[in-house]
Design a protein around this motif. Structure first.
Motif, PDB file in Angstrom:
ATOM      1  N   ASN A 174      15.398  12.444   2.509  1.00  0.00           N
ATOM      2  CA  ASN A 174      14.730  11.305   1.900  1.00  0.00           C
ATOM      3  C   ASN A 174      13.790  11.773   0.798  1.00  0.00           C
ATOM      4  O   ASN A 174      13.163  12.830   0.904  1.00  0.00           O
ATOM      5  CB  ASN A 174      13.942  10.536   2.958  1.00  0.00           C
ATOM      6  CG  ASN A 174      13.289   9.286   2.400  1.00  0.00           C
ATOM      7  OD1 ASN A 174      12.145   9.317   1.962  1.00  0.00           O
ATOM      8  ND2 ASN A 174      14.012   8.176   2.393  1.00  0.00           N
ATOM      9  N   ARG A 176      10.720  10.106  -1.787  1.00  0.00           N
ATOM     10  CA  ARG A 176       9.855   8.946  -2.030  1.00  0.00           C
ATOM     11  C   ARG A 176       8.920   9.240  -3.200  1.00  0.00           C
ATOM     12  O   ARG A 176       8.301  10.300  -3.258  1.00  0.00           O
ATOM     13  CB  ARG A 176       9.047   8.623  -0.766  1.00  0.00           C
ATOM     14  CG  ARG A 176       8.144   7.391  -0.866  1.00  0.00           C
ATOM     15  CD  ARG A 176       7.349   7.237   0.421  1.00  0.00           C
ATOM     16  NE  ARG A 176       6.379   6.158   0.363  1.00  0.00           N
ATOM     17  CZ  ARG A 176       6.587   4.917   0.763  1.00  0.00           C
ATOM     18  NH1 ARG A 176       7.765   4.582   1.272  1.00  0.00           N
ATOM     19  NH2 ARG A 176       5.639   4.004   0.680  1.00  0.00           N
ATOM     20  N   SER A 182       6.601   6.993  -6.744  1.00  0.00           N
ATOM     21  CA  SER A 182       6.172   5.695  -7.249  1.00  0.00           C
ATOM     22  C   SER A 182       5.570   5.831  -8.638  1.00  0.00           C
ATOM     23  O   SER A 182       5.302   6.931  -9.131  1.00  0.00           O
ATOM     24  CB  SER A 182       5.143   5.065  -6.297  1.00  0.00           C
ATOM     25  OG  SER A 182       3.968   5.871  -6.234  1.00  0.00           O
ATOM     26  N   ASP A 196      12.125   4.702  -2.464  1.00  0.00           N
ATOM     27  CA  ASP A 196      12.201   5.369  -1.164  1.00  0.00           C
ATOM     28  C   ASP A 196      13.689   5.503  -0.847  1.00  0.00           C
ATOM     29  O   ASP A 196      14.320   4.580  -0.343  1.00  0.00           O
ATOM     30  CB  ASP A 196      11.471   4.528  -0.113  1.00  0.00           C
ATOM     31  CG  ASP A 196      11.228   5.283   1.183  1.00  0.00           C
ATOM     32  OD1 ASP A 196      11.880   6.333   1.392  1.00  0.00           O
ATOM     33  OD2 ASP A 196      10.410   4.837   1.996  1.00  0.00           O
TER      34      ASP A 196
END
Length: 202
Positions: free
Chosen positions: A99, A101, A103, A147
């Motif tokens: 994963n 993630r 922003s 994500d």
């Protein structure tokens, strides 16, 4: 080129939840990354120090925010790349990135657009997924969050310790080709990647 180096010594992965392995908690307490050196480079990379932290099975790499800003009628592209050294001295594990993630934010006036391009590279191979990228049309003015589940090769330390590299290439594109005079298109990255791993005892 700006090169920043951050080191973490003797980081320990503890209390990982590995489905189907009843003794996973005890088995993973002995796992560690010996060090996590980080190199940062690219025309968009800001000055400052890169920092690395490890909590559970999630490795966070933090560096100063960067952005691309285009004033009408320009198109501006800014790139920043990370090379994260994963030095695994502990035998007996298979480690897979699962994963990613990250922003940022974007402000796009009428007549403009913005784009985000993220390319992870692990074990020398590109991890491909359209979900890693994003496009922002006219009128978007907000933060954004990605994500994304990823599928990378596995570091296999069942027999021997392994040194590997996880790379991330990030490009921000601000387009103000048809934006009114005096206005600008802006897209920014918040300067932190969180990489989650699956850790399986051999």
């Amino acid at each position: 080129m700006k090169v920043l180096t951050a080191l973490i010594s003797s980081l320990t992965l503890m209390s990982l939840n590995i489905v189907g392995l009843s003794q996973a908690q005890a088995q993973t307490q002995g796992f560690k990354f010996e060090s996590v050196p980080v190199t940062v480079f690219g025309n968009g990379c800001p000055s400052g120090n890169a920092q690395v932290s490890l909590v559970g099975n999630t490795l966070s790499v933090t560096f100063p925010r960067f952005q691309a800003v285009a004033v009408s009628p320009k198109v501006v592209s800014q790139s920043c790349s990370l090379r994260i050294g994963l030095n695994v001295p502990t035998k007996g594990y298979k480690i897979t990135p699962i994963n990613l993630r990250y922003s940022g934010f974007a402000n796009v006036p009428q007549g403009g657009s913005a784009g985000l391009r993220v390319i992870p590279v692990f074990q020398g191979k590109v991890i491909s997924s359209n979900d890693l990228n994003a496009n922002f049309g006219a009128g978007f003015s907000n933060g954004w969050l990605k994500d994304v589940a990823i599928t990378g090769d596995t570091i296999n330390t069942c027999a021997n310790p392994v040194n590997s590299v996880f790379g991330i290439n990030t490009t921000l594109i601000a387009r103000a080709t048809n934006v009114a005079a005096g206005q600008q298109t802006q897209i920014g990255f918040n300067g932190i990647y969180r990489i989650r791993f699956n850790l399986t005892p051999c």
